[in-house]
Each structure stands twice: as structure tokens, then as C-alpha cells.
Design an enzyme around this catalytic site. Structure first.
Site, PDB file in Angstrom:
ATOM      1  N   ASP A 116       0.555  -1.449   0.171  1.00 46.25           N
ATOM      2  CA  ASP A 116       0.088   0.089  -0.044  1.00 46.25           C
ATOM      3  C   ASP A 116       0.751   1.436  -0.265  1.00 46.25           C
ATOM      4  O   ASP A 116       1.461   1.167   0.841  1.00 46.25           O
ATOM      5  CB  ASP A 116      -1.007  -0.081   1.542  1.00 46.25           C
ATOM      6  CG  ASP A 116      -2.038   1.005   1.542  1.00 46.25           C
ATOM      7  OD1 ASP A 116      -2.234   1.684   0.518  1.00 46.25           O
ATOM      8  OD2 ASP A 116      -2.571   1.101   1.945  1.00 46.25           O
ATOM      9  N   ASP A 134      -8.159  -7.533   0.588  1.00 43.69           N
ATOM     10  CA  ASP A 134      -7.098  -7.339   2.458  1.00 43.69           C
ATOM     11  C   ASP A 134      -8.465  -7.175   4.090  1.00 43.69           C
ATOM     12  O   ASP A 134      -8.788  -5.396   3.453  1.00 43.69           O
ATOM     13  CB  ASP A 134      -5.759  -6.616   1.780  1.00 43.69           C
ATOM     14  CG  ASP A 134      -5.864  -5.247   2.028  1.00 43.69           C
ATOM     15  OD1 ASP A 134      -5.797  -4.471   3.208  1.00 43.69           O
ATOM     16  OD2 ASP A 134      -6.806  -4.472   1.126  1.00 43.69           O
TER      17      ASP A 134
END
EC number: 2.4.2.29
Length: 379
Positions: free
Chosen positions: A95, A274
Site C-alpha cells: 500500500d 485485504d
């Protein structure tokens, strides 16, 4: 090495659910897939060996913001990237840190250049720009790297959501430009996923999807959902986004969610998920099982010597009893948190694997309806 590819293998009847295969330089990912979150280079309380053997994880996450602060890019580069540093030889996604910066609302300032923020560790000040975030993710060495975006809070006024989306798009252009002028590190391809924003405004989400799709990236992500909006609204906007994002590219719904959220997302055409929930909630005694949700700290489990989850084809889940797991939590033993984390992650990976089987078999819609009711049940 080769760029990421996506082979869309089966699309379900009466649903947007699909089964596919993502191929990266570190291996294949069978979709739909859940990705355990390893924020600082570790999935909390779970070893890499356990992730492979007990959980059957195919890909894990790291986070740019946290890994940048520690151990830092110098250490990661000296190690040869995160794969070598933590010993995980399967795919990794990072990320960009946009969400972490968003969550530091009191300690950050957003401007056109990037975001100035204060470290949660020592208060030191740092500047993230689209360029620096691409450089950091190059150094981390993930197979899939995320564009630097601004994640607006829920609710957001229309004017703010519009400006935020336009800033995210300008930053995306800078992310692509930076990657084009810098080489991959460590001898394998690093693939950029853009992120759709637009808050909870249909015209903005449509515009963002169309802008992201025009970039022809190897995969696309949907951000800015699961940030406090009602579940039905999240489903509505997920469905809207999958209507406009390319069919032949993987779609990643960021930060989602509960087992039933994931099933509803799959039903609407999402391939990748996720969330910290299985590990975070597990460490606090919430156990997800094939029969429903357990609060293992409740006294009712004190003399229940049945397996933690008899329905899960996992040796650990069948070896230890609910009574023993409760004892570990009451005694505040670290093993309790570890077993709960492994159970929850194993269940999540089992769930998406079963979803794939039923997509392929052609009965996903009926199976999903039954499974949503089951996994929501409090035992």
C-alpha cells in the site's frame, strides 16, 4: 522479467463473480483471493512458514508508510528487498501509505506537491510525494505497488470529494511518470495499480473509474470504501465501480473486510481483498469459523473440548479445542493470539477458495446466499 498478467477463467451465472489467475514474477495467485496484512513486514503473530503451511496464503501486504519509517529503505535495499528481508518468496503488494496519512488527520498537511506528516513514532516530519512514494516502493520491492492517493473521509462534502479525486488523478499521472523514468529493482517487475476515489458520489466514482481505466494499468483498485459508510452503501459503490473498471484486469477492493463483506464483494466482481480484521480481531478473542463467529473469552467455551473449527481442513484448527484456546486467552498467553490469528486467516483463505470452487461449479449465487447467513451467525 514479465509484467503482471491476469487470466479471467470463469464468470459466474447471475452474478459478476469470477475466477481468475494473476501471474507475477514471484508466482501465481488464484482469484478471488484474500491477502493477509503484514504492515511492517510481518503478519502479526504468524510466521512465514505458518502463512504457507497453515494459512495457504498466496500473497501478503506490506505498507510504505510503516516500512519507510522502520526499518527504512537503506536496510531494505541492503537486504535485497522485502522478499529477502522477511523470507517470503511469494508475491507481495505494498500500500502506498495514502490511507495511513489520511488516518493521521491531526498531524498532516495535504498540498499539490504531496503530504507533509509527522511520524507516529518520534514526531519527526516527512514529505511524501507521488515520486518519493514510487521510489520507496521500488526499494521495498513489492510485485504490486499502489498509486499515491488521497482517501477522503466519510462523509465528505461534494466539493471536497471532487477536489480530492482530481488531486488523486494528478498524483497518479506523476506516479506513472516516475515509474517510467526509473528501473525495476532486484531483477523482477513491479506493477502499478491505480486507485479509484470519489467518496459516495456516483458521478465522481464513474469519472474516477473512467480515468483510471484510461491508464490501461495491469490492475485497478477501489479505495475510499469501508471508511465508515453503511455496508449497503459500500456494496452499491463497489458494484458501480466494477461496472466501469475493465473486465480483463484484476480488481482490488482495499481494506475489506468481514467474511460477509468479502462474499458480497466477490458477488459484485471483486478479485482481491485485504483487511487487518482476521488478525486484529483474533488477537482480541473474536474467532471466525465455518459455522459462525465465536467470542472465545465467553465462559460458555470453558468446558467445550470440541475442535476450534471442525469444518476447516487445517490441522491446527482441529488439533486444539475451544476450551484450550479460551484458557490461553484468560491466562493472557501469547500462544492464544497466535492460534486465533492462524485460525482466522485460514478461514478467510478457505472462504475465498470455496467461493472460487462454486464459481467454477456454476452454483456460486445459491452457495453465497447460504454462506453469508452462516458466517454472520454469533455462536
Amino acid at each position: 522479467m514479465a509484467a503482471l498478467t491476469f487470466d479471467l477463467q470463469v464468470t459466474a451465472e447471475n452474478s459478476r463473480a469470477r475466477a481468475g489467475k494473476i501471474t507475477t514474477d514471484h508466482g501465481e495467485i488464484m482469484t478471488p483471493i484474500f491477502m493477509p496484512v503484514g504492515t511492517v513486514g510481518t503478519v502479526k503473530a504468524v510466521t512465514q512458514q505458518q502463512l504457507k503451511q497453515d494459512v495457504s496464503a498466496q500473497i501478503i501486504l506490506g505498507n510504505t508508510y510503516h516500512l519507510y519509517l522502520r526499518p527504512g529503505t537503506e536496510v531494505l535495499e541492503a537486504a535485497g528487498g522485502l522478499h529477502r528481508f522477511n523470507g517470503w518468496d511469494r508475491p507481495i503488494l505494498t500500500d502506498s501509505g495514502g490511507y495511513q496519512v489520511f488516518s493521521l488527520a491531526a498531524n498532516r498537511k495535504i498540498k499539490e506537491e504531496g503530504v507533509m506528516f509527522q511520524s507516529h513514532i518520534d514526531g519527526s516530519r516527512h514529505l511524501f510525494t507521488p515520486e518519493s512514494v514510487m521510489d520507496i516502493q521500488r526499494s521495498i520491492g513489492a510485485d504490486i505497488i499502489m498509486a499515491f492517493d488521497e482517501c477522503p473521509p466519510y462523509p465528505s462534502e461534494y466539493g471536497y470529494a471532487l477536489k480530492s479525486m482530481e488531486l488523486t488523478h494528478r498524483w497518479l499521472d506523476r506516479c506513472f511518470a516516475r515509474l517510467a523514468e526509473t528501473p525495476d529493482k532486484y531483477g523482477y517487475t513491479q506493477n502499478l495499480f491505480p486507485i479509484v476515489q470519489g467518496s459516495t458520489y456516483k458521478d465522481l466514482r464513474k469519472a474516477s473509474c473512467e480515468y483510471i481505466a484510461s491508464k490501461n494499468a495491469v490492475g485497478n483498485a477501489i479505495g475510499g470504501l469501508s471508511v465508515g459508510e453503511p455496508e449497503e452503501m459500500m456494496y452499491e459503490f463497489t458494484e458501480l465501480c466494477t461496472e466501469y473498471l475493465p473486465i480483463d484486469k484484476p480488481r482490488y477492493l482495499m481494506g475489506v473486510g468481514t467474511p460477509w463483506n468479502i462474499l458480497e464483494g466477490i458477488d459484485r466482481g471483486i478479485d482481491m481483498f485485504d483487511c487487518v480484521m482476521p488478525t486484529r480481531n483474533g488477537r482480541n478473542g473474536m474467532i471466525f469459523t465455518t459455522e459462525g463467529v465465536i467470542n472465545i473469552k465467553n465462559k460458555k467455551w470453558a468446558s467445550d473440548f470440541s475442535a476450534i473449527d471442525p469444518g476447516l481442513p487445517n490441522e491446527m484448527s482441529q488439533f486444539y479445542s475451544k476450551a484450550y484456546l479460551r484458557h490461553l486467552f484468560v491466562a493472557e498467553e501469547i500462544l492464544g493470539m497466535q492460534l486465533a490469528s492462524i485460525q482466522n486467516l485460514s478461514f478467510y483463505l478457505w472462504l475465498v477458495g470455496e467461493a472460487r470452487k462454486h464459481i467454477v461449479a456454476g452454483d456460486f449465487s445459491s452457495w453465497k446466499k447460504e454462506m453469508v447467513e452462516k458466517v454472520k451467525k454469533r455462536l
